[in-house]
Write a protein that holds these residues in place. Sequence first.
Motif, mmCIF file in Angstrom:
data_model
loop_
_atom_site.group_PDB
_atom_site.id
_atom_site.type_symbol
_atom_site.label_atom_id
_atom_site.label_comp_id
_atom_site.label_asym_id
_atom_site.label_seq_id
_atom_site.Cartn_x
_atom_site.Cartn_y
_atom_site.Cartn_z
ATOM 1 N N GLU A 56 0.833 -1.210 0.000
ATOM 2 C CA GLU A 56 0.000 0.000 0.000
ATOM 3 C C GLU A 56 0.867 1.260 0.000
ATOM 4 O OE1 GLU A 56 -3.057 -0.291 -0.742
ATOM 5 O OE2 GLU A 56 -3.150 -2.455 -0.403
ATOM 6 N N LEU A 57 2.017 1.201 0.648
ATOM 7 C CA LEU A 57 2.950 2.330 0.645
ATOM 8 C C LEU A 57 3.464 2.610 -0.768
ATOM 9 C CD1 LEU A 57 4.471 4.413 2.341
ATOM 10 C CD2 LEU A 57 6.219 2.666 2.747
ATOM 11 N N LEU A 58 3.737 1.551 -1.533
ATOM 12 C CA LEU A 58 4.145 1.740 -2.928
ATOM 13 C C LEU A 58 3.046 2.406 -3.750
ATOM 14 C CD1 LEU A 58 6.221 -1.319 -4.193
ATOM 15 C CD2 LEU A 58 6.926 1.049 -3.980
ATOM 16 N N HIS A 59 1.794 2.032 -3.493
ATOM 17 C CA HIS A 59 0.684 2.719 -4.161
ATOM 18 C C HIS A 59 0.732 4.209 -3.853
ATOM 19 C CE1 HIS A 59 -1.713 -0.305 -6.162
ATOM 20 N NE2 HIS A 59 -1.786 -1.066 -5.078
ATOM 21 N N ALA A 65 3.844 10.500 -6.916
ATOM 22 C CA ALA A 65 4.782 10.772 -8.006
ATOM 23 C C ALA A 65 4.055 11.093 -9.309
ATOM 24 C CB ALA A 65 5.720 9.584 -8.212
ATOM 25 N N GLY A 66 2.715 11.053 -9.284
ATOM 26 C CA GLY A 66 1.937 11.432 -10.451
ATOM 27 C C GLY A 66 1.429 10.295 -11.305
ATOM 28 N N PHE A 67 1.599 9.064 -10.841
ATOM 29 C CA PHE A 67 1.111 7.906 -11.591
ATOM 30 C C PHE A 67 -0.297 7.565 -11.127
ATOM 31 C CE2 PHE A 67 5.732 7.460 -11.749
ATOM 32 C CZ PHE A 67 5.941 7.274 -13.110
ATOM 33 N N ASP A 68 -1.292 8.140 -11.782
ATOM 34 C CA ASP A 68 -2.678 7.880 -11.392
ATOM 35 C C ASP A 68 -3.130 6.486 -11.810
ATOM 36 O OD1 ASP A 68 -2.980 10.364 -10.195
ATOM 37 O OD2 ASP A 68 -3.594 11.316 -12.072
ATOM 38 N N GLU A 69 -2.663 6.008 -12.934
ATOM 39 C CA GLU A 69 -2.959 4.651 -13.386
ATOM 40 C C GLU A 69 -1.818 3.754 -12.928
ATOM 41 O OE1 GLU A 69 -5.748 3.677 -15.029
ATOM 42 O OE2 GLU A 69 -6.481 5.751 -14.856
ATOM 43 N N GLN A 70 -2.146 2.729 -12.160
ATOM 44 C CA GLN A 70 -1.122 1.840 -11.626
ATOM 45 C C GLN A 70 -1.443 0.399 -11.988
ATOM 46 O OE1 GLN A 70 -0.497 2.606 -7.422
ATOM 47 N NE2 GLN A 70 -0.811 4.790 -7.735
ATOM 48 N N ASP A 71 -0.416 -0.332 -12.338
ATOM 49 C CA ASP A 71 -0.542 -1.753 -12.675
ATOM 50 C C ASP A 71 -0.449 -2.549 -11.370
ATOM 51 O OD1 ASP A 71 0.102 -4.443 -13.297
ATOM 52 O OD2 ASP A 71 0.932 -3.836 -15.226
ATOM 53 N N GLU A 72 -1.561 -3.141 -10.955
ATOM 54 C CA GLU A 72 -1.616 -3.866 -9.679
ATOM 55 C C GLU A 72 -0.626 -5.022 -9.634
ATOM 56 O OE1 GLU A 72 -2.813 -4.352 -5.783
ATOM 57 O OE2 GLU A 72 -3.300 -2.720 -7.157
ATOM 58 N N ASP A 73 -0.447 -5.719 -10.747
ATOM 59 C CA ASP A 73 0.495 -6.830 -10.788
ATOM 60 C C ASP A 73 1.928 -6.334 -10.544
ATOM 61 O OD1 ASP A 73 1.138 -9.654 -11.253
ATOM 62 O OD2 ASP A 73 2.088 -8.917 -13.099
ATOM 63 N N MET A 74 2.286 -5.199 -11.160
ATOM 64 C CA MET A 74 3.630 -4.653 -10.957
ATOM 65 C C MET A 74 3.823 -4.219 -9.500
ATOM 66 S SD MET A 74 5.598 -1.425 -12.681
ATOM 67 C CE MET A 74 4.530 -0.261 -11.874
ATOM 68 N N ILE A 75 2.839 -3.523 -8.929
ATOM 69 C CA ILE A 75 2.940 -3.093 -7.529
ATOM 70 C C ILE A 75 3.092 -4.321 -6.636
ATOM 71 C CG2 ILE A 75 1.673 -2.040 -5.604
ATOM 72 C CD1 ILE A 75 2.593 0.106 -7.461
ATOM 73 N N ASP A 76 2.329 -5.354 -6.902
ATOM 74 C CA ASP A 76 2.380 -6.570 -6.092
ATOM 75 C C ASP A 76 3.756 -7.229 -6.151
ATOM 76 O OD1 ASP A 76 0.849 -8.163 -4.326
ATOM 77 O OD2 ASP A 76 0.640 -9.704 -5.872
ATOM 78 N N ARG A 77 4.313 -7.339 -7.341
ATOM 79 C CA ARG A 77 5.627 -7.978 -7.503
ATOM 80 C C ARG A 77 6.742 -7.145 -6.854
ATOM 81 N NH1 ARG A 77 5.995 -11.298 -12.872
ATOM 82 N NH2 ARG A 77 3.812 -11.839 -13.192
ATOM 83 N N VAL A 78 6.747 -5.842 -7.126
ATOM 84 C CA VAL A 78 7.802 -4.985 -6.589
ATOM 85 C C VAL A 78 7.705 -4.899 -5.064
ATOM 86 C CG1 VAL A 78 8.715 -2.622 -6.544
ATOM 87 C CG2 VAL A 78 8.074 -3.672 -8.718
ATOM 88 N N SER A 79 6.494 -4.809 -4.535
ATOM 89 C CA SER A 79 6.350 -4.699 -3.079
ATOM 90 C C SER A 79 6.826 -5.967 -2.373
ATOM 91 C CB SER A 79 4.909 -4.365 -2.685
ATOM 92 O OG SER A 79 4.029 -5.419 -2.986
ATOM 93 N N ALA A 80 6.580 -7.141 -2.966
ATOM 94 C CA ALA A 80 7.041 -8.394 -2.355
ATOM 95 C C ALA A 80 8.566 -8.435 -2.287
ATOM 96 C CB ALA A 80 6.501 -9.585 -3.137
#
Length: 110
Positions: A56-59, A65-80
């Motif tokens: 959630e912090l990455l979101h 940072a201005g990224f209104d559209e976010q790829d949930e799969d990318m956030i999930d992988r990077v956060s792990a």
Amino acid sequence: MIPSKVKVAGIEYQVKEVEGNLEKFNNLGQINYFKGIIEIDDSMAADRKEQTFVHELLHACFKEAGFDEQDEDMIDRVSAILYQVMKDNQLHFGKTIIETDSGMKMTMNY
């Protein structure tokens, strides 16, 4: 330990552990950018709560940072991976001041 609040790009987010309400939507956590609230399901094990907090912090980081559209799969992988790196290497930067729900402030050195 998950802090009760965190600042991202000068915006303060309250962090709350909530009772099971998220599970019915198949969410471990969620973020409300408008209200500045991160919610984490409190029924999980401590490691899972921390990993969800990083997610959630990455979101929040991407949003601020201005990224209104976010790829949930990318956030999930990077956060792990970010969580694993932070935890396994005991990463911290100086002292951390944590305010508890009762308003008491503690200085933590990891």
